[in-house]
Design a protein around this motif. Sequence first.
Motif, PDB file in Angstrom:
ATOM      1  N   ARG A   3       0.836  -1.205   0.000  1.00  0.00           N
ATOM      2  CA  ARG A   3       0.000   0.000   0.000  1.00  0.00           C
ATOM      3  C   ARG A   3       0.874   1.260   0.000  1.00  0.00           C
ATOM      4  N   LEU A   4       1.897   1.285   0.853  1.00  0.00           N
ATOM      5  CA  LEU A   4       2.770   2.463   0.927  1.00  0.00           C
ATOM      6  C   LEU A   4       3.550   2.655  -0.371  1.00  0.00           C
ATOM      7  N   GLN A   5       3.932   1.556  -0.993  1.00  0.00           N
ATOM      8  CA  GLN A   5       4.672   1.647  -2.250  1.00  0.00           C
ATOM      9  C   GLN A   5       3.827   2.327  -3.322  1.00  0.00           C
ATOM     10  N   LYS A   6       2.534   2.004  -3.350  1.00  0.00           N
ATOM     11  CA  LYS A   6       1.647   2.619  -4.323  1.00  0.00           C
ATOM     12  C   LYS A   6       1.351   4.075  -3.981  1.00  0.00           C
ATOM     13  N   THR A   7       1.317   4.383  -2.664  1.00  0.00           N
ATOM     14  CA  THR A   7       0.917   5.725  -2.228  1.00  0.00           C
ATOM     15  C   THR A   7       2.065   6.725  -2.281  1.00  0.00           C
ATOM     16  N   VAL A   8       3.190   6.384  -1.682  1.00  0.00           N
ATOM     17  CA  VAL A   8       4.295   7.339  -1.568  1.00  0.00           C
ATOM     18  C   VAL A   8       5.625   6.776  -2.061  1.00  0.00           C
ATOM     19  N   GLY A   9       5.578   5.619  -2.719  1.00  0.00           N
ATOM     20  CA  GLY A   9       6.822   4.978  -3.155  1.00  0.00           C
ATOM     21  C   GLY A   9       7.656   5.836  -4.079  1.00  0.00           C
ATOM     22  N   GLU A  10       6.998   6.493  -5.046  1.00  0.00           N
ATOM     23  CA  GLU A  10       7.743   7.311  -5.993  1.00  0.00           C
ATOM     24  C   GLU A  10       8.265   8.586  -5.358  1.00  0.00           C
ATOM     25  N   SER A  11       7.553   9.117  -4.358  1.00  0.00           N
ATOM     26  CA  SER A  11       7.943  10.386  -3.735  1.00  0.00           C
ATOM     27  C   SER A  11       9.051  10.213  -2.708  1.00  0.00           C
ATOM     28  N   PHE A  12       8.928   9.194  -1.866  1.00  0.00           N
ATOM     29  CA  PHE A  12       9.862   9.041  -0.752  1.00  0.00           C
ATOM     30  C   PHE A  12      10.786   7.829  -0.912  1.00  0.00           C
ATOM     31  N   GLY A  13      10.298   6.791  -1.560  1.00  0.00           N
ATOM     32  CA  GLY A  13      11.066   5.552  -1.641  1.00  0.00           C
ATOM     33  C   GLY A  13      10.751   4.664  -0.445  1.00  0.00           C
ATOM     34  N   ILE A  14      10.360   3.424  -0.705  1.00  0.00           N
ATOM     35  CA  ILE A  14      10.017   2.475   0.345  1.00  0.00           C
ATOM     36  C   ILE A  14      10.959   1.282   0.237  1.00  0.00           C
ATOM     37  N   SER A  15      11.512   0.842   1.357  1.00  0.00           N
ATOM     38  CA  SER A  15      12.434  -0.283   1.341  1.00  0.00           C
ATOM     39  C   SER A  15      12.250  -1.112   2.607  1.00  0.00           C
TER      40      SER A  15
END
Length: 221
Positions: A130-142
């Motif tokens: 869910r976070l990857q779809k929401t803010v993945g491009e803006s912040f980066g999720i790992s």
Amino acid sequence: MSSALSEHHIFSPGALVEVQTVTTETITGEVLAFEYDDRLLILKSQSSNGSVNSSNVTCLNLDLCGAVKIISEPDAERLAAEGIVPNAKLPEIDLKKLDERLANAISERRLLVEAYKNGAGLEGVSLYTRLQKTVGESFGISWDRDSIIIGKNIRIAKPYTADCISFFNTGPKPPPNLKTSLNYAKQLVEKYWNDQNKASYNLTPLPSGGSPQARSTTTSE
């Protein structure tokens, strides 16, 4: 008036054609698109379920078809009004971009599998997605083993609730702007769990035993 076609004929969008397949089925429809190099013809025809709000769309490889006839040529005025360019060549597919997307999708799937094996569980993997779809491009999720990392300085530890969110690699005094990011992360996590709770069923056992069922309410007039 119908006419037989040569193998080099180019079909114009809007034309009404009749195609006989190798199974002797006859398909009549309006040309949506035609790819000359691959001999691929896409037709729109009346919906098989009788609905007036939908249509059948059929893709045909003309090399595997029999007779093809034009029933009527396209209406030039209507095509111009709809912005359709007759005999326009379909844009080429960017194969490099497709390969990059495939590689990224495979890499992402491997990360999820590794995180699951490290103990993230379905809850962690679902929240991460869910976070990857929401803010993945803006912040980066790992991932950091079973913890989710947003950007470089926010960690979400198990069991992945808003109370489990903290700063990560910031030193004793995190910058003020990170506090805003931390609060935003908490809002996202809280919304995720609220959505999960709304989607879940409230189960109660049957009076006589057996399988549980979803609780329902009735009102009387």
